[in-house]
Design a protein around this motif. Sequence first.
Motif, PDB file in Angstrom:
ATOM      1  N   LEU A 163       2.317   6.304  -9.089  1.00 40.71           N
ATOM      2  CA  LEU A 163       1.538   5.039  -9.138  1.00 40.71           C
ATOM      3  C   LEU A 163       1.232   4.791  -7.549  1.00 40.71           C
ATOM      4  O   LEU A 163       1.719   4.637  -6.680  1.00 40.71           O
ATOM      5  CB  LEU A 163       2.600   3.625  -9.452  1.00 40.71           C
ATOM      6  N   VAL A 164       0.006   4.578  -7.401  1.00 35.67           N
ATOM      7  CA  VAL A 164      -0.884   4.550  -6.251  1.00 35.67           C
ATOM      8  C   VAL A 164      -1.676   3.299  -6.076  1.00 35.67           C
ATOM      9  O   VAL A 164      -2.127   2.595  -7.063  1.00 35.67           O
ATOM     10  CB  VAL A 164      -1.897   5.724  -6.035  1.00 35.67           C
ATOM     11  N   PRO A 165      -1.907   2.716  -4.933  1.00 36.97           N
ATOM     12  CA  PRO A 165      -2.519   1.502  -4.638  1.00 36.97           C
ATOM     13  C   PRO A 165      -3.959   1.642  -4.968  1.00 36.97           C
ATOM     14  O   PRO A 165      -4.541   2.815  -4.835  1.00 36.97           O
ATOM     15  CB  PRO A 165      -2.252   0.980  -3.291  1.00 36.97           C
ATOM     16  N   VAL A 166      -4.628   0.904  -5.508  1.00 30.59           N
ATOM     17  CA  VAL A 166      -6.241   1.094  -5.818  1.00 30.59           C
ATOM     18  C   VAL A 166      -7.009   0.707  -4.566  1.00 30.59           C
ATOM     19  O   VAL A 166      -6.708  -0.444  -3.841  1.00 30.59           O
ATOM     20  CB  VAL A 166      -6.507   0.037  -6.909  1.00 30.59           C
ATOM     21  N   GLY A 167      -7.770   1.432  -4.119  1.00 32.46           N
ATOM     22  CA  GLY A 167      -8.746   1.249  -3.111  1.00 32.46           C
ATOM     23  C   GLY A 167      -9.805  -0.043  -3.464  1.00 32.46           C
ATOM     24  O   GLY A 167      -9.919  -0.188  -4.281  1.00 32.46           O
ATOM     25  N   PRO A 168     -10.479  -0.275  -2.360  1.00 35.35           N
ATOM     26  CA  PRO A 168     -11.536  -1.151  -2.462  1.00 35.35           C
ATOM     27  C   PRO A 168     -12.644  -0.724  -3.375  1.00 35.35           C
ATOM     28  O   PRO A 168     -12.832   0.531  -3.400  1.00 35.35           O
ATOM     29  CB  PRO A 168     -12.161  -1.514  -1.208  1.00 35.35           C
ATOM     30  N   PRO A 169     -13.359  -1.634  -3.970  1.00 32.39           N
ATOM     31  CA  PRO A 169     -14.210  -0.973  -5.195  1.00 32.39           C
ATOM     32  C   PRO A 169     -15.397  -0.245  -4.411  1.00 32.39           C
ATOM     33  O   PRO A 169     -15.801  -0.805  -3.497  1.00 32.39           O
ATOM     34  CB  PRO A 169     -14.590  -2.413  -6.070  1.00 32.39           C
ATOM     35  N   ARG A 209       0.987  -1.170   0.167  1.00 36.70           N
ATOM     36  CA  ARG A 209      -0.019   0.022   0.076  1.00 36.70           C
ATOM     37  C   ARG A 209       0.719   1.266  -0.148  1.00 36.70           C
ATOM     38  O   ARG A 209       0.685   2.077   0.640  1.00 36.70           O
ATOM     39  CB  ARG A 209      -0.994   0.156   0.991  1.00 36.70           C
ATOM     40  N   GLU A 210       1.897   1.302  -0.857  1.00 34.12           N
ATOM     41  CA  GLU A 210       2.808   2.245  -0.826  1.00 34.12           C
ATOM     42  C   GLU A 210       2.888   3.101  -2.186  1.00 34.12           C
ATOM     43  O   GLU A 210       2.690   2.305  -3.337  1.00 34.12           O
ATOM     44  CB  GLU A 210       4.317   1.795  -0.548  1.00 34.12           C
ATOM     45  N   THR A 211       2.862   4.435  -2.232  1.00 37.41           N
ATOM     46  CA  THR A 211       2.846   5.215  -3.363  1.00 37.41           C
ATOM     47  C   THR A 211       4.230   5.307  -3.917  1.00 37.41           C
ATOM     48  O   THR A 211       5.270   5.588  -3.174  1.00 37.41           O
ATOM     49  CB  THR A 211       2.281   6.418  -3.259  1.00 37.41           C
ATOM     50  N   VAL A 212       4.236   5.085  -5.363  1.00 35.10           N
ATOM     51  CA  VAL A 212       5.827   5.206  -6.069  1.00 35.10           C
ATOM     52  C   VAL A 212       5.413   6.517  -7.043  1.00 35.10           C
ATOM     53  O   VAL A 212       4.713   6.559  -7.721  1.00 35.10           O
ATOM     54  CB  VAL A 212       6.148   4.338  -6.712  1.00 35.10           C
TER      55      VAL A 212
END
Length: 86
Positions: A48-54, A33-36
Amino acid sequence: MTIAIKEFRMRKMAAGVFKANCLTVMDEVQSKRETVVITKHGKPVAKLVPVGPPVDDIFGFLRGKVTITGDVVSPALSPREWGHLW
């Protein structure tokens, strides 16, 4: 009053390094859950960000905000009152 502050972890990566390790970096973003932030010549160009729950935008958006009072199944007007409308 308590205020919750989310801590966002973010790391920077040169575009060439990202290109060489793209799939691995994507897996790490998902699992940690880390942004790059991807940079070119030291300047940020993409994130590049992690996708949250739908999230369902339509169904259930008023859940917990609406209360039902009265009978919502029975007709609003009696048969006698319907007769006056015709």
